[in-house]
Every structure is written in structure tokens, then in C-alpha cells.
Design a protein around this motif. Structure first.
Motif, short mmCIF file in Angstrom:
data_model
loop_
_atom_site.label_atom_id
_atom_site.label_comp_id
_atom_site.label_asym_id
_atom_site.label_seq_id
_atom_site.Cartn_x
_atom_site.Cartn_y
_atom_site.Cartn_z
N THR A 44 0.81 -1.22 0.00
CA THR A 44 0.00 0.00 0.00
C THR A 44 0.84 1.27 0.00
O THR A 44 0.31 2.37 -0.13
CB THR A 44 -0.92 0.03 1.22
OG1 THR A 44 -0.13 0.02 2.42
CG2 THR A 44 -1.85 -1.18 1.21
N ASP A 45 2.17 1.13 0.17
CA ASP A 45 3.08 2.27 0.10
C ASP A 45 2.64 3.40 1.05
O ASP A 45 2.77 4.58 0.73
CB ASP A 45 3.17 2.78 -1.34
CG ASP A 45 4.43 3.63 -1.58
OD1 ASP A 45 5.40 3.45 -0.84
OD2 ASP A 45 4.40 4.49 -2.50
N GLY A 46 2.11 3.02 2.19
CA GLY A 46 1.72 4.00 3.19
C GLY A 46 0.46 4.78 2.87
O GLY A 46 0.15 5.76 3.54
N SER A 47 -0.29 4.35 1.87
CA SER A 47 -1.48 5.08 1.43
C SER A 47 -2.74 4.42 1.97
O SER A 47 -3.01 3.25 1.69
CB SER A 47 -1.53 5.14 -0.11
OG SER A 47 -2.81 5.51 -0.56
N ALA A 48 -3.55 5.19 2.70
CA ALA A 48 -4.83 4.67 3.21
C ALA A 48 -5.77 4.33 2.06
O ALA A 48 -6.54 3.37 2.14
CB ALA A 48 -5.47 5.70 4.14
N GLU A 49 -5.71 5.11 0.99
CA GLU A 49 -6.58 4.84 -0.17
C GLU A 49 -6.21 3.52 -0.83
O GLU A 49 -7.09 2.71 -1.17
CB GLU A 49 -6.46 5.98 -1.19
CG GLU A 49 -7.35 5.79 -2.41
CD GLU A 49 -7.19 6.90 -3.43
OE1 GLU A 49 -7.77 6.78 -4.53
OE2 GLU A 49 -6.48 7.89 -3.14
N GLN B 229 -13.04 -13.18 -2.95
CA GLN B 229 -13.55 -14.18 -2.02
C GLN B 229 -12.43 -14.95 -1.32
O GLN B 229 -12.43 -16.17 -1.22
CB GLN B 229 -14.47 -15.17 -2.76
CG GLN B 229 -15.61 -14.50 -3.52
CD GLN B 229 -16.39 -15.47 -4.37
OE1 GLN B 229 -16.30 -16.67 -4.20
NE2 GLN B 229 -17.18 -14.95 -5.29
N VAL B 230 -11.45 -14.21 -0.82
CA VAL B 230 -10.31 -14.86 -0.19
C VAL B 230 -10.73 -15.56 1.09
O VAL B 230 -11.72 -15.21 1.73
CB VAL B 230 -9.19 -13.83 0.11
CG1 VAL B 230 -8.59 -13.30 -1.18
CG2 VAL B 230 -9.70 -12.70 0.98
N ALA B 231 -9.94 -16.56 1.45
CA ALA B 231 -10.22 -17.32 2.67
C ALA B 231 -9.80 -16.57 3.92
O ALA B 231 -10.30 -16.82 5.02
CB ALA B 231 -9.52 -18.67 2.62
N GLY B 232 -8.86 -15.63 3.79
CA GLY B 232 -8.37 -14.89 4.95
C GLY B 232 -7.45 -13.77 4.52
O GLY B 232 -7.01 -13.72 3.36
N ILE B 233 -7.13 -12.89 5.46
CA ILE B 233 -6.28 -11.73 5.18
C ILE B 233 -5.29 -11.54 6.32
O ILE B 233 -5.65 -11.59 7.50
CB ILE B 233 -7.13 -10.44 5.02
CG1 ILE B 233 -8.07 -10.55 3.81
CG2 ILE B 233 -6.23 -9.21 4.88
CD1 ILE B 233 -9.05 -9.40 3.69
N ILE B 234 -4.02 -11.32 5.95
CA ILE B 234 -3.01 -10.86 6.90
C ILE B 234 -2.76 -9.40 6.59
O ILE B 234 -2.48 -9.03 5.45
CB ILE B 234 -1.72 -11.68 6.78
CG1 ILE B 234 -1.98 -13.14 7.19
CG2 ILE B 234 -0.62 -11.09 7.66
CD1 ILE B 234 -0.77 -14.05 7.03
N LEU B 235 -2.86 -8.56 7.61
CA LEU B 235 -2.93 -7.12 7.40
C LEU B 235 -1.92 -6.37 8.26
O LEU B 235 -1.92 -6.51 9.49
CB LEU B 235 -4.36 -6.64 7.73
CG LEU B 235 -4.65 -5.14 7.67
CD1 LEU B 235 -4.43 -4.60 6.26
CD2 LEU B 235 -6.08 -4.87 8.13
N SER B 236 -1.08 -5.58 7.60
CA SER B 236 -0.22 -4.61 8.29
C SER B 236 -0.65 -3.23 7.82
O SER B 236 -0.37 -2.83 6.68
CB SER B 236 1.26 -4.85 7.97
OG SER B 236 2.08 -3.90 8.62
N VAL B 237 -1.36 -2.51 8.66
CA VAL B 237 -2.02 -1.28 8.25
C VAL B 237 -1.03 -0.13 8.09
O VAL B 237 0.09 -0.18 8.58
CB VAL B 237 -3.12 -0.88 9.26
CG1 VAL B 237 -4.28 -1.87 9.19
CG2 VAL B 237 -2.56 -0.81 10.68
N VAL B 238 -1.48 0.93 7.40
CA VAL B 238 -0.61 2.07 7.13
C VAL B 238 -0.37 2.91 8.38
O VAL B 238 0.61 3.65 8.44
CB VAL B 238 -1.17 2.95 6.00
CG1 VAL B 238 -1.32 2.16 4.72
CG2 VAL B 238 -2.51 3.58 6.39
N SER B 239 -1.24 2.80 9.37
CA SER B 239 -1.09 3.61 10.58
C SER B 239 -1.61 2.85 11.79
O SER B 239 -2.66 2.20 11.72
CB SER B 239 -1.86 4.93 10.43
OG SER B 239 -1.86 5.66 11.66
N ASP B 240 -0.87 2.97 12.89
CA ASP B 240 -1.35 2.39 14.15
C ASP B 240 -1.72 3.49 15.14
O ASP B 240 -1.76 3.26 16.35
CB ASP B 240 -0.29 1.45 14.74
CG ASP B 240 0.94 2.20 15.25
OD1 ASP B 240 1.19 3.34 14.79
OD2 ASP B 240 1.66 1.66 16.11
#
Length: 337
Positions: free
Chosen positions: A107-112, A125-136
Motif C-alpha cells: 500500500t506504500d503508506g497510502s490509506a486509499e 472471495q479470499v479465505a483470509g487476510i493478513i494485514l499490516s495497516v498504514v497507521s497504528d
């Protein structure tokens, strides 16, 4: 047999939710699709009823109930950060072993771009997602979160924790890493420090600073601490430290709160003709190829392969058993002198 028992339960609609909360369908639709446009109290009430009615927002999410997907998504904030290299390696190897395929998004640090990535993964229709968000940061509330919750897809967070999200994750022991890092510098005789961190309201930076300040508060001798904020990339750190050094500041040690920040700090030192004999460098996470600039940079190193492996195993367990409720996991750091 009563024919009613043979009927499938009807699917809840926006109209059903609107009737229950005594609001218009326009308000409910806005809350589900543009939650940032709705008052928090209204949104909370609508989401609570939506969950009670087992509302599923669209056709692709309904299909998840009856179709098994062998595809999952990994969304990261920046592939430029070497931190993610071993994480991704662990995830892809274990996924391949279990016959899952991976869709990777930077995501290159972009919320969009992050929101687009989530929408794309839901559409596949993915079975799951691993997510490292742009901001904590505590005030980061992405508009896709209610939709992601209602889709019922297993989600595991890594490294950065999304405030108020109901998903478990795998994180670093940030406060302890800051504490152990500054303690190592104190043991070497250093007393005056510059800490270079990420965004001022980032919980990772706040936690690492809390550990640093805790160690300094416990130390019996006088110490001083300057703090610079930027983001978790190299350029802003280089510019901030360069400006700091240009003012004639010379701390005993510079403590970079991630490896890219440390590299940016090193670049600034070289620009000003300051050697590591003049100012010690210390990093959270190992700086690859640092030996090209002299001796390796001491650090608190985290096993990022273990982080990735823990995350994918947590996700797969949730996929295998939807009733499983995972708990957060923490990867502790090790001092590398």
C-alpha cells in the motif's frame, strides 16, 4: 416434518436493519458503506443490529459461506522495508505447504491504496487476510473496517495494531525493545541520546519511547534525551537528523526506532562528516549490509521469520476452525551487540 424446518433462513437486508433501529434505509446504507459520514453512536447501533441479524453485505461475502477458497491476501504498508522480507518468506512457504495461494499488496503508506486492496481481496472471495495497516495511531479508523468485520473473513494483523479492530495479531514487544536498547547504551557509558522515531502518535513509537524513558528514569546518573519524529522510512530520518546535526548538536548515541530510520541517521552523519567513533548508532531491528559502512550496527533484533510464521499459522487455524478465537502473540527482541 414441519416444512418450516426445511426452509433456509432468510437473509437480512438493509431494510430489516433500518426497521430494527428505526432509521431510514439511506442512513443504514451510508453507515455500512461510508461509515465516516455517520455519527459514532449511530454507526455503533447499526453495526450491532447488523451482527445480530447476521447481515452479509453483498453477494461475494455470501458466497464465502458455501465456497472454499484456497486464496488469501497479505497487505503490507511498505515492501521497501527489509523488515517484511523474512515475514513474507515465512508466510509464503507455509501457505504453499498448505496448498494456499497468496495475493500480495504493497500500500506504500497510502490509506486509499489500503482500502482498495481490501475491496479487491473481498471481491476475490479470499479465505483470509493478513494485514499490516498504514497507521497504528488511535484516530486511524479506515472506512473498510465495518465491511471487513461483517464479511466474516478471518483477519490477522501483523506489526501494527489497528485501533478498535476485533482481529488478533502478532506484534513486537515494543516497550521492552526500547528499554533493553537504551539500557545497553547506558552500560556502554553513554548518557546523552537522540532518539529518532516514527510518527509522533504512532503507538509503536510511543511504546518504544515509553521503554526508553522508563530505563532513563531508573538510571541514577544524569541523562539527556532529544526526540525527533518522522515516519518509518529513510528519507525523513536523514533530513531530520541532518538538520539536528547542522545545529551543532552532538549526542553520545543516536537510537533509530527501526532499521530504515537508523540508515537515514547514518546517512546524515556521513553528510556532516561525523563518524561512528564520534556518535554511537543503535537500532531496533538489524540493519542489513551495515558492514559496508563499517562495523555492524548494534541492535535489538526480532525474529521476523517467526513473526510471519506465527501470523500465517494463526490465520490458517482460524480458517480451519471458524469458532476458534485467537489471542495476540508477541515476538520478543534479542540484543545483538
Amino acid at each position: 416434518m414441519d416444512s418450516n424446518f426445511m426452509k433456509k433462513p432468510s437473509k437480512a437486508t438493509i431494510t430489516d436493519i433500518a426497521k430494527r433501529v428505526n432509521m431510514t434505509t439511506v442512513t443504514v446504507s451510508r453507515a455500512l458503506n461510508r461509515p465516516e459520514k455517520v455519527k459514532k453512536e449511530t454507526l455503533a447501533q447499526i453495526l450491532e443490529v447488523a451482527r445480530e441479524l447476521n447481515y452479509v453485505p453483498n453477494a461475494f461475502a455470501r458466497n464465502l459461506k458455501s465456497r472454499e477458497s484456497r486464496l488469501f491476501g497479505l497487505v503490507t504498508a511498505s515492501l521497501d522495508n527489509p523488515f517484511y522480507g523474512e515475514v513474507i518468506k515465512a508466510i509464503t512457504r507455509e501457505a504453499k505447504r498448505r496448498d494456499f495461494s497468496l495475493m500480495l499488496f504493497d500500500t506504500d503508506g497510502s490509506a486509499e491504496l489500503e482500502a482498495r486492496a481490501i475491496d479487491t481481496l473481498l471481491s476475490y472471495q479470499v479465505a483470509g487476510i493478513i494485514l499490516s495497516v498504514v497507521s497504528d495511531e488511535d484516530d486511524y479508523h479506515p472506512s473498510y473496517l465495518p465491511k471487513l468485520e461483517m464479511a466474516g473473513i478471518p483477519v490477522v494483523q501483523i506489526d501494527r495494531k489497528l485501533a478498535d479492530a476485533p482481529f488478533a495479531g502478532v506484534y513486537l514487544d515494543n516497550q521492552e525493545s526500547g528499554y533493553r536498547g537504551i539500557s545497553a547504551l547506558l552500560e556502554q557509558g553513554h548518557r546523552h541520546f537522540l532518539v529518532v522515531g516514527g510518527p509522533e502518535r504512532s503507538n509503536i513509537t510511543l511504546s518504544r519511547l515509553a521503554g526508553i524513558r522508563r530505563a532513563l528514569d531508573q538510571y541514577p546518573e544524569h541523562t539527556s534525551l532529544d526526540v525527533l519524529h518522522g515516519d518509518y522510512t529513510q528519507g525523513p530520518a536523514r533530513e531530520a537528523v541532518s538538520e539536528y546535526l547542522a545545529r551543532g548538536k552532538r549526542p553520545d548515541a543516536i537510537f533509530g526506532l527501526n532499521l530504515l530510520i537508523t540508515l537515514g541517521s547514518l546517512e546524515a552523519m556521513r553528510q556532516h562528516g561525523v563518524s561512528r567513533n564520534d556518535i554511537q548508532l543503535f537500532s531496533i531491528d538489524q540493519v542489513p549490509y551495515a558492514h559496508l559502512y563499517g562495523e555492524p550496527i548494534p541492535c535489538i533484533s526480532h525474529d521476523t521469520y517467526a513473526l510471519g510464521l506465527s501470523a500465517i499459522n494463526m490465520l490458517l487455524k482460524k480458517i480451519d476452525d471458524p469458532q476458534h478465537v485467537p489471542a495476540d502473540a508477541v515476538v520478543k527482541g534479542q540484543l545483538q551487540p
